[in-house]
Design an enzyme around this catalytic site. Structure first.
Site, PDB file in Angstrom:
ATOM      1  N   CYS A 129       0.121  -2.290   8.787  1.00 17.75           N
ATOM      2  CA  CYS A 129      -0.434  -0.939   8.909  1.00 17.75           C
ATOM      3  C   CYS A 129      -1.908  -0.919   8.494  1.00 17.75           C
ATOM      4  O   CYS A 129      -2.588  -1.947   8.550  1.00 17.75           O
ATOM      5  CB  CYS A 129       0.392   0.053   8.086  1.00 17.75           C
ATOM      6  SG  CYS A 129       0.044   1.779   8.466  1.00 17.75           S
ATOM      7  N   ASP A 198       2.575   4.403  -0.033  1.00 19.79           N
ATOM      8  CA  ASP A 198       2.463   5.869   0.024  1.00 19.79           C
ATOM      9  C   ASP A 198       3.076   6.481  -1.209  1.00 19.79           C
ATOM     10  O   ASP A 198       2.611   7.507  -1.702  1.00 19.79           O
ATOM     11  CB  ASP A 198       3.119   6.413   1.285  1.00 19.79           C
ATOM     12  CG  ASP A 198       2.245   6.115   2.481  1.00 19.79           C
ATOM     13  OD1 ASP A 198       2.361   5.023   3.036  1.00 19.79           O
ATOM     14  OD2 ASP A 198       1.395   6.963   2.809  1.00 19.79           O
TER      15      ASP A 198
END
Ligand code: RUB
Length: 308
Positions: A129, A198
């Site tokens: 990512c 996250d």
């Protein structure tokens, strides 16, 4: 206040602004901007608008404790203040926002400093990512003159790996892109896996882009060190008290725009990597073992567990 906030909220929702840090920074900045533009006539009106702005931002992406912690802290301080003049209150929001962002930048510099020590010349690092924190570490290692290369995944369905690839190429880092499903094929050639986060739960599990837990499993099987780079403020306090961190599920259209009618598409944005697969979390306190997260957060940011 809410119009300005809604515009940024939309950019966060549609991933124009992506990655936990960028999202938190954008949310903090727009809160200050919105406070400055408030037409509220008294403290109550101002606080109401601020709360509304917070709700709009909270509702953009479910799995973003850094943004939530930041906004919770700023609102808490504003409510605690005795100021009554909306102009002064707006000034307070601005200075709290600036302070918070400065803190995040300082943490990020430290993470880059500690993380880059784990990267040696000749290494091949795998990332997944786009994490600005990971890129910060790689950039720093490059600035220190280390000669290494990076493998980055596409990160379907939104291809955030392309952002990573572009940023690394700009730094002059040799970069190779692979499809997500090729990770196991290359794992044996990799020296280190480095991903962002996250959310971090009270048990030290890490929530990151979908596919991360599969990469961790593959790294574990191949005995390749798997590190997570993350500010401590991505800690999700609610997990301490039994709640799970929610995993955002996005539209199936991101996976297949003109899918045949009747097809079910599932598109979770994140997954959970158990702490057993994580060698260390590279944070502003140093490189810590995931199972110590609660104590480290409690020591460094006691308000995270206290502020409602
Ligand atoms: C981004 C992602 C990143 C983390 C960490 O997902 O999973 O690895 O957010 O990024 P999305 P950072 O693109 O869906 O937001 O280190 O920049 O906070």
């Amino acid at each position: 206040m809410s119009e300005i906030v809604r515009r940024v909220a939309e950019r966060i929702r549609n991933l124009e602004i992506q990655g936990a840090r960028n999202i938190a920074m954008a949310a903090i900045s727009v809160l200050a901007e919105a406070a400055e533009s408030s037409k509220a006539r008294n403290r109550e009106g101002f606080l109401r608008e601020l709360l509304e702005a917070k709700e709009i931002l909270f509702n953009t992406r479910e799995t973003e404790p850094l943004m939530r912690n930041a906004l919770r802290k700023i609102l808490f301080e504003v409510k605690e203040s005795r100021l009554t003049d909306p102009r002064e209150l707006a000034g307070l929001v601005s200075s709290l926002s600036r302070e918070f962002i400065k803190g995040l930048e300082a943490s990020n510099r430290r993470i880059a400093e500690y993380g880059s020590k784990r990267i040696r010349s000749g290494y091949r690092v795998l990332t997944h990512c786009h994490s600005s924190t990971v890129v910060g570490i790689l950039r720093r290692a490059r600035e220190e003159g280390k000669d290494f290369e990076v493998l980055c995944t596409e990160s379907r369905p939104r291809y955030q790996g392309r952002i990573t690839a572009r940023e690394l190429l700009e730094e002059g880092i040799r970069t190779t892109m692979i499809v997500d499903s090729a990770v196991r094929n290359f794992m044996k050639t990799v020296d280190l896996v480095l991903v962002g986060a996250d959310a971090i739960t009270s048990e030290g599990n890490v929530v990151n882009k979908i596919g991360t837990s599969m990469i961790a499993l593959v790294a574990y099987e191949a005995r390749i060190p798997f590190y997570v780079a993350s500010e401590l403020l991505k800690f999700s306090p609610q997990t301490t008290y039994g709640e799970y961190e929610k995993i955002e599920e996005r539209s199936g259209e991101e996976v297949w725009k003109d899918a045949p009618p009747g097809l079910i598409i599932r598109n979770p944005a994140f997954d959970v990597t158990r702490r057993d697969y994580i060698h260390g979390i590279i944070c502003e306190e140093g490189i810590i073992s995931p199972h110590t997260i609660l104590e480290v957060v409690r020591r460094r940011y006691p308000w995270v567990l206290a502020v409602d």
